[in-house]
Design a protein around this motif. Structure first.
Motif: not given
Length: 594
Positions: A543-569
């Protein structure tokens, strides 16, 4: 739940107690349903011998209908098999025996389908248990199958339909211990006009001092358990003689007293709504400003001092001159209290105990790890008061020069790789857990604001660790090596979540197996309890791994316009299926605080 059958009583003679009803023949007017009704009413232990005598479609249907009258719900496989073989005689012919075992496996799987992937798994293990029983109690067999050999022979890991690799070694050890604990007893032994030697039967049946005897076994009991005994297993062991005899417990309807006293299973994420509650725009902006502002706090030290964690490099420009001193940026520095377990000797008792204490540290969060110092003696008094007061306006870089490198090396180091902070949901005060790769530690702060600041700062720095971000280091600044694109890390984190979820489902299934286990020996009981606790620990970390990954993803998306790059790449559509990545950046943030 199967139970001992009614033994017929026509008079006070022993022979009448052991009378057996004759076989029931199928007439031309009988349908499979009516014939099975007759068989059930006759209640003969040779029913399965009759129903498996031929391989016709009619007899197959009759065998299936008859097995459907039996209930194996909430029983471990070994106990269900033991009671099944007590109730019924098995045919001697190989093909008939195979039909009966197949029918038993199908019925057991139907009653406990949440524990197995298919009935073939049940059949394979049932056959293994039968072989083990025969091997262990065969007097002419001088070389008994060992526990290790049974585990090796019973585990299938080839990916076939009988693959049971999910079963832990501890569960197979439990099956071995229970099957070899005592020989299978069949009801036919009680129905012989001349009883078999006493060692073949449960001891308490023929114990003159016991209230349990043949008359007790002759009492009619239903196939399904009508209630459970209120006494606990420990009380039963203390008050009943020979209580570990499974057939005695079957006769007295007390087998469930041997099950482990375990809490009900709960399939939920214990970190939900805790790890992100402090992630407000204000806190996020504060952390990112500290990260990108050149007017921050720096610790300057000799470049040969190896006190930082992770893979690092020194940022230099073409015009810079060689120097022995380098610096590292400090994102946060403050007092923090860490819970530690210390040994405590009780002089009056003459033994050792442990107690938990809260020890003060000075936490320094850098781009290269979280460092905990017992003191800030490497700073002078003015510098120490300045950085701890938080009153510095940071109008220019503030350097703390350390001359004694040994003082930096004497610290606790927590690498950023996999580091994750989460407030404690059930603890009083402002406490939070910090998870690393192989341990969990608890910290506390004087205020909620201080705790929230630590949680966000730790998770943010850990999320962007090794990622290529917009960051301009100072000359001669020690920085982590950044060789991963944000979109690549997002895809990797997203792909790990379903794998962790699958492992959680597997552990929950194993815990259900342990809950149904009915260990006959105290040693087996202790081993299963320890195994269940280890499963709980593994579950928490998944459960820690799942929550950690979800939190990391939210913070990485906040860091930049990463969502569009994920969908394009992304070229793998299955990667985004059933994932919040496919919802776009607005819906990707799972929490309402950003």
């Amino acid at each position: 739940m199967l139970s001992t059958r009614k033994l017929l009583e026509t008079d006070s003679s022993t022979e009448s107690i052991f009378a057996v009803k004759s076989d029931i023949t199928m007439s031309e007017d009988d349908t499979p349903e009516t014939y099975v009704e007759k068989m059930v009413e006759a209640d003969t232990p040779t029913a399965l011998v009759q129903l498996s005598s031929t391989d016709t479609d009619v007899m197959k249907e009759c065998l299936k209908l008859y097995m459907d009258t039996l209930n194996f719900e909430a029983q471990s496989l070994d106990v269900a098999l033991r009671e099944f073989l007590f109730e019924f005689e098995l045919p001697k012919e190989t093909q008939q025996l195979d039909r009966v075992l197949n029918a038993f496996s199908r019925r057991y799987y139907a009653c406990n389908c949440e524990l197995w992937s298919n009935e073939d798994q049940v059949y394979f293990l049932t056959f293994s248990l039968m072989l083990l029983q025969t091997d262990h109690f065969n007097a002419s067999n001088k070389h008994k199958m060992t526990k290790e050999e049974f585990i090796k022979n019973s585990r299938v890991t080839d990916g076939s339909v009988t693959d049971n690799s999910f079963l832990g070694k501890e569960l197979l050890e439990y099956f071995y211990d229970n099957i070899t604990y005592t020989k299978f007893i069949t009801q036919s032994l009680l129905m012989q006009p001349q009883p078999q030697p006493l060692y073949l039967l449960p001891k308490m049946i023929f114990n003159s001092n016991s209230s349990l005897n043949l008359e007790a076994l002759s009492t009619q009991r239903t196939r399904q358990r009508s209630g459970s005994v209120s006494s606990t297993a420990s009380q039963f062991f203390q008050t009943a003689s020979n209580s570990s005899d499974p057939y005695v417990l079957m006769a007295t309807d007390q087998l469930d007293t041997l099950k482990l006293p375990l809490k009900p299973l709960e399939d939920f994420n214990p970190f939900t709504n805790n790890s992100m509650h402090a992630f407000t725009n204000e806190y996020l902006q504060h952390v990112t400003n500290t990260l990108r502002s050149g007017n921050a706090i720096y610790v300057r030290f000799n470049k040969d001092c190896n006190w930082l964690t992770g893979k690092t490099e020194i940022s230099t420009s073409e015009e810079s001159e060689p120097t022995e001193m380098v610096c590292v940026r400090v994102l946060k520095i403050a007092e923090i209290w860490k819970e530690e377990t210390v040994s405590n000797k009780f002089l009056t008792m003459g033994n050792y105990g442990v107690k938990v204490v809260s020890k003060r540290y000075f936490g320094i969060l850098t781009m290269c790890g979280l460092l905990l110092f017992e003191s800030l003696a490497f700073m002078n008094v003015d510098d120490r008061e300045r950085v701890l007061s938080g009153e510095d306006n940071k109008s220019e870089p503030f350097f703390i020069t350390v001359d004694n490198d040994n003082s930096l090396s004497r610290c606790l180091k927590l690498p950023l790789n996999g580091l994750f902070a989460c407030p404690c949901p059930k603890e009083e005060g402002h406490t939070f857990n910090v998870f690393s790769k192989n341990k969990r530690e608890m910290f506390s702060c004087p205020t909620l604001e201080a705790m929230s600041d630590w949680v966000l700062a730790i998770n943010y720095v850990a999320a962007i660790d090794m990622c290529q971000i917009c960051y301009e280091p100072l000359n001669h600044e020690v920085v982590p090596i950044r060789n991963i694109k944000i979109e690549d890390k997002l895809k990797k984190l997203n792909a790990q979540i379903p794998n962790s979820r699958a492992k959680i489902d597997e552990i929950l299934t194993l815990q259900k197996h342990v809950q149904l286990a009915t260990p006959f020996s105290p040693k087996t009981r202790e081993n299963l309890m320890a195994y269940f606790q280890s499963l709980n620990i593994r579950l928490e970390w998944l459960w820690y791994e799942i929550e950690r990954n979800q939190v990391y993803m939210n913070l990485l998306l906040y860091e930049g316009e990463a969502c569009s790059k994920v969908l394009e790449c992304s070229t793998d559509e299955s990667l985004l299926e059933d994932s919040f990545l496919s919802e776009g950046i607005d819906k990707l943030i799972l929490y309402d605080y950003i």
